[in-house]
Design a protein around this motif. Structure first.
Motif, PDB file in Angstrom:
ATOM      1  N   TYR A 121      26.727   8.392  -1.821  1.00  0.00           N
ATOM      2  CA  TYR A 121      26.267   7.721  -0.600  1.00  0.00           C
ATOM      3  C   TYR A 121      25.042   8.379   0.023  1.00  0.00           C
ATOM      4  CZ  TYR A 121      30.688   5.244  -0.831  1.00  0.00           C
ATOM      5  OH  TYR A 121      31.735   4.462  -1.255  1.00  0.00           O
ATOM      6  N   GLY A 122      24.610   9.509  -0.480  1.00  0.00           N
ATOM      7  CA  GLY A 122      23.385  10.118   0.029  1.00  0.00           C
ATOM      8  C   GLY A 122      23.587  11.553   0.474  1.00  0.00           C
ATOM      9  N   VAL A 123      22.595  12.397   0.147  1.00  0.00           N
ATOM     10  CA  VAL A 123      22.598  13.797   0.559  1.00  0.00           C
ATOM     11  C   VAL A 123      22.026  13.897   1.970  1.00  0.00           C
ATOM     12  CG1 VAL A 123      21.729  16.110   0.019  1.00  0.00           C
ATOM     13  CG2 VAL A 123      22.331  14.531  -1.834  1.00  0.00           C
ATOM     14  N   VAL A 124      22.679  14.675   2.822  1.00  0.00           N
ATOM     15  CA  VAL A 124      22.196  14.809   4.204  1.00  0.00           C
ATOM     16  C   VAL A 124      21.554  16.168   4.467  1.00  0.00           C
ATOM     17  CG1 VAL A 124      23.887  13.176   5.068  1.00  0.00           C
ATOM     18  CG2 VAL A 124      24.460  15.603   5.020  1.00  0.00           C
ATOM     19  N   ALA A 125      21.832  17.165   3.638  1.00  0.00           N
ATOM     20  CA  ALA A 125      21.241  18.489   3.867  1.00  0.00           C
ATOM     21  C   ALA A 125      21.281  19.272   2.560  1.00  0.00           C
ATOM     22  CB  ALA A 125      21.978  19.252   4.972  1.00  0.00           C
ATOM     23  N   GLY A 126      20.389  20.233   2.472  1.00  0.00           N
ATOM     24  CA  GLY A 126      20.341  21.099   1.295  1.00  0.00           C
ATOM     25  C   GLY A 126      19.787  22.458   1.668  1.00  0.00           C
ATOM     26  N   ARG A 127      20.253  23.482   0.970  1.00  0.00           N
ATOM     27  CA  ARG A 127      19.814  24.848   1.269  1.00  0.00           C
ATOM     28  C   ARG A 127      19.621  25.617  -0.031  1.00  0.00           C
ATOM     29  NH1 ARG A 127      23.089  23.419   5.259  1.00  0.00           N
ATOM     30  NH2 ARG A 127      24.937  23.745   3.983  1.00  0.00           N
ATOM     31  N   ARG A 132      18.733   8.426  -0.396  1.00  0.00           N
ATOM     32  CA  ARG A 132      18.923   9.825  -0.741  1.00  0.00           C
ATOM     33  C   ARG A 132      20.012   9.999  -1.786  1.00  0.00           C
ATOM     34  NH1 ARG A 132      18.535  13.438   4.833  1.00  0.00           N
ATOM     35  NH2 ARG A 132      16.372  12.924   5.362  1.00  0.00           N
ATOM     36  N   THR A 133      20.358   8.922  -2.475  1.00  0.00           N
ATOM     37  CA  THR A 133      21.369   9.049  -3.511  1.00  0.00           C
ATOM     38  C   THR A 133      20.834   9.806  -4.720  1.00  0.00           C
ATOM     39  OG1 THR A 133      20.727   6.865  -4.339  1.00  0.00           O
ATOM     40  CG2 THR A 133      22.529   6.958  -2.754  1.00  0.00           C
TER      41      THR A 133
END
Length: 846
Positions: free
Chosen positions: A310-316, A354-355
């Motif tokens: 459903y989509g990425v909301v954050a990444g580190r 953002r999938t």
């Protein structure tokens, strides 16, 4: 006449359908204008019911709105019926006739009053032909004048929204409203149900009453809402999808969340059931698509991919030191101080889905203590429910800026050591003192050397965390200054570019670094060749030496650089280094005899100031001569009758030394009858002021000291005085110009004295620094000649320091006068060639 009637009747018979269509259009226009409020109200009522207005409003409000809508609709219907009039056939024919040129239908219904029969028949025939082309007009159903607020469109829009997102099953709930509805509920209970998926899925809500299928697939986390109407306890619900005890109120219904596969069933009269399959929300995935790359400026470039259903909301990106992989030698042998991992936010697209993400992390970690050390990079991504996915740890060397200048690399390594642990401070100071021994052999930037000496003293003192951070920033700036340089000399820039490229080839630099250094070498070579050409123009008698007598043009040098770049691109580094060494030897031989000492040191700046003062003196003398010639002409005397020849010889000698544009200004003074000459002098005064301004922006001796600041203030005063002299020359006020020129010369002399004192102080300070003593060392009396002069030619001390010219007139003025006389005599063609050659050799020393 009979024939005319037949033509008319035949034409009207053929137009019967066009007349009927026109009549229907007139009827439609009148119906629309009469009843548009009625169907607007009906559309609004339908939208309210289909969107669940009965569930959100109290019964009193709902009943009131229903009655008001019914009264309004009935009132508008009655008014429309009373105002509606059916159109006649004559009105239809008139509407159709109005669309034709010449109104042929009206002409066909006319009767002949006068004239011959043949003319009338021709007229009827022509009108029949026109009428045959008639077509029914489009009805005019525009209501802008009757509905200025577009209420009909608002009602239509609400109806379309209700049709797409509402439910027609809710219309059945009207029967449960009011007394009659209560009577109907007595027959049996009623239920309603909705399923609301999580917002991040982007899926619409479902109305269970409209679903006829026995099975449903719902996203995990969907919310089920059930509402019961009727006798308490008549309806119930059984579910096995939430995995938690059901909170149920018989009079209201139940709410629960779908978490697993199971079944939902409404028990009781008219109940239903559904088999529920759960669409699990998978955690996101992320991975690096390549190892980190080093950009030319030292930034880290790490491409990665991430995906989620459903989509990425954050990444580190978490970067931690890989201590077992560190080469624990030298400054890294001590135990490191603990440091938190570096956490960077990953870039995500601002728009679009953002999938599936393909992005590149670009960040500058050159100044971080982990730079150029083994690290482990862990990438992680997070989705809307809070699930996270991590990639496998990536073991790599953290990209950072690389220093190709050996001394800059040593300073950067010392900075790394003190950031590793503060215990390395004393060791770093010892190493820096060792590498700066005999600095004149390899240090090209005096300012960086002085700052490094101060940093070494601070490293040898007590070390605190605050001082350590301050010193790390200072050492970083010193390393950058040594690497990139503050080089005003084209030759120095060329040598620096060659050294950096040679070091990059030996250390296996990346392609981007090689390309950047190659471009830097090309630019430095172009700049150096331009300077050689300018020097040749300024001094035609001086020749540029070549390599073993071989002359090389700029094109040949560019071909040599192209060959060098080709060898590096092919990976033939050994051949490239040999070609680089050949280029280095060629550049060392291609030097101009005059000015090889460079203009980037303090002595070069002082010589530039001396040249500026000399040219200002010559400009002032010429302005004074022009004023005298004007006074002689006014008094009727012949200009140049007294002392003109000596001045002419001096002017000729000055011209031999290439004072910018002075000969041209002199010709303007002689041929311009005063005003024109003054404007020529003003242009030259402007050029001299611009040169002084450029000189003031460069690094001067004693930078940051009290003497250096006083010298810069003197240069600023000289610049303002030159600007005033220029304006006075343009205004034709020669006396005022001479006064301002005198102020400029006095300020220049003061600036030279201050900078000379600053240079002497710097030499005295460096004289006590042990290993660095030979870098600009002081001039002990035992090393001076019998006249007190420095054999190396670096004696720039002012009169206040007790030099050999401390007493009497200004030593700088005296030195300039001697230098000017030497130049005048060297340009005298009447002297022998041997004498002029000797004079030129003397000038080369200064």
């Amino acid at each position: 006449m009979k024939r005319t009637d037949q033509t008319r009747n035949l034409t009207l018979w053929r137009l019967r359908w066009q007349i009927r269509l026109t009549w229907a259009g007139l009827l439609a226009e009148r119906i629309v204008r009469a009843f548009w409020p009625v169907w607007s109200i009906l559309l609004a009522v339908y939208a309210g019911l289909a969107l669940g207005l009965t569930e959100r409003l109290p019964q009193v409000w709902f009943n009131g709105l229903g009655i008001a809508a019914a009264v309004l609709a009935l009132g508008f219907a009655v008014r429309g019926l009373r105002g509606l009039r059916l159109p006649s056939r004559a009105q239809a024919m008139a509407r159709l006739d109005a669309t034709l040129p010449g109104r042929p239908l009206a002409a066909l219904t006319d009767t002949q009053a006068i004239g011959s029969g043949e003319v009338w028949q021709a007229h009827v025939a022509r009108m029949s032909d026109r009428a045959a082309k008639a077509r029914a007009p489009v009805p005019d159903v525009r209501l802008n004048a009757r509905d200025p607020y577009a209420l009909r469109y608002t009602a239509l829009l609400l109806a379309l929204v209700a049709l797409g997102f509402g439910s027609t099953g809710r219309l059945a709930g009207i029967a449960g409203v009011g007394p009659q509805g209560a009577q109907a509920l007595a027959v049996g209970p009623v239920w309603e149900g909705w399923v609301r998926p999580p917002g991040y899925t982007g899926k619409p809500a479902l109305y269970l009453n409209d679903i006829t299928a026995e099975g449903l697939e719902l996203p995990q986390g969907s919310r089920v809402i059930l509402r019961f109407y009727g006798e308490a306890g008549a309806l119930g619900v059984d579910e096995s999808v939430s995995g938690a005890p059901l909170e149920q109120t018989a009079a209201q219904g139940a709410e629960f969340t779908v978490e697993r596969h199971g079944r939902i069933e409404i028990t009781g009269p008219n109940g239903r059931g559904w088999d529920i399959g759960v669409l699990r929300d998978l955690p996101p995935t992320i991975a690096a698509t390549a190892t980190p790359e080093r950009e030319a400026d030292g930034r880290m470039k790490l491409p990665f991919t991430a995906s989620d259903d459903y989509g990425v909301v954050a990444g580190r990106a978490q970067i931690a030191l890989d201590l077992p992989e560190v080469d624990r030698r030298h400054g890294l042998a001590a135990a490191p101080e603990p440091r938190e991992p570096v956490v960077l936010d990953l870039p995500l697209p601002f728009t679009g889905s953002r999938t599936e993400i393909m992005e590149t992390l670009l960040d500058d970690l050159s100044k971080h203590p982990f730079a150029n050390l083994p690290v482990q990079i862990r990438l992680s991504a997070e989705d809307a429910p809070g699930q996270s996915g991590e990639a496998e740890p990536l073991a790599t060397i953290l990209p950072g800026k690389r220093f190709f200048d050996p001394l800059a690399a040593a300073v950067a390594e010392a900075r790394r050591d003190i950031l590793w642990t503060a215990e390395n401070a004393v060791r770093a100071a010892q190493i820096l003192r060792a590498v700066t021994h005999l600095p004149e052999n390899f240090i090209r930037n005096e300012r960086a050397f002085l700052r490094l000496r101060v940093a070494i003293r601070q490293l040898e003192g007590a070390m605190t965390p605050e001082l350590r951070d301050q010193l790390s920033d200072e050492l970083w700036e010193i390393a950058l200054l040594m690497e990139q340089g503050d080089l005003a000399s084209a030759l120095e820039r060329l040598k620096r570019a060659q050294d950096r490229l040679d070091e990059a080839m030996k250390n296996g630099a990346s392609e981007s670094e090689i390309a950047e250094l190659m471009q830097e070498l090309r630019d430095a070579l172009d700049n150096y060749m331009r300077q050689l050409a300018q020097e040749a123009d300024r001094a035609p008698d001086q020749q540029m030496s070549d390599m073993q007598g071989m002359q090389m043009t700029g094109d040949q040098l560019q071909q040599l650089l192209d060959k060098l770049q080709e060898l590096m691109e092919q990976g033939r580094m050994a051949e490239a280094q040999e070609l680089m060494e050949m280029l280095r030897q060629l550049m060392e031989n291609m030097q101009v005899t005059q000015g090889q000492g460079g203009q980037g040191d303090g002595q070069g700046r002082m010589r530039d100031l001396a040249d500026t003062l000399r040219e200002q003196q010559g400009l002032s003398d010429e302005a004074f001569r022009d004023m005298q010639e004007g006074m002689d002409r006014n008094m009727g005397r012949q200009p140049g009758s007294q002392g003109e020849q000596g001045q002419g010889e001096q002017g000729e000698g000055e011209g031999e030394q290439g004072r910018g544009g002075q000969g041209q200004g002199r010709e303007g003074a002689e041929g311009g009858e005063g005003q024109g000459g003054e404007r020529g002098l003003a242009d030259r005064q402007r050029d001299l002021r611009n040169r002084l301004r450029a000189l003031g922006q460069a690094e001067m001796p004693g930078e940051g000291s009290e003497r250096g600041q006083a010298g810069r203030q003197a240069l600023d005063r000289a610049g303002r005085a030159m600007e005033g002299a220029e304006q006075a020359l343009r205004d034709g006020d020669t006396p005022r110009a001479l006064d301002r020129q005198a102020e400029a010369m006095e300020a220049l002399r003061e600036g030279m004295r201050e900078f000379g004192e600053a240079m002497a102080e710097e030499r005295r300070e460096r004289g006590g620094d042990g290993p660095g003593e030979q870098f600009g060392e002081g001039d002990p009396r035992g090393q001076r000649d019998p006249l007190g002069r420095d054999p190396s030619g670096r004696n720039l001390r002012g009169p206040t320091e007790g030099g050999p010219l401390a007493d009497g007139e200004d030593p700088y003025r005296r030195a300039l006068d001697l230098l000017q006389e030497l130049r005048r005599r060297s340009g005298d063609l009447g002297r022998s060639e041997d004498e002029r050659d000797y004079l030129r050799r003397l000038l080369d020393q200064f």
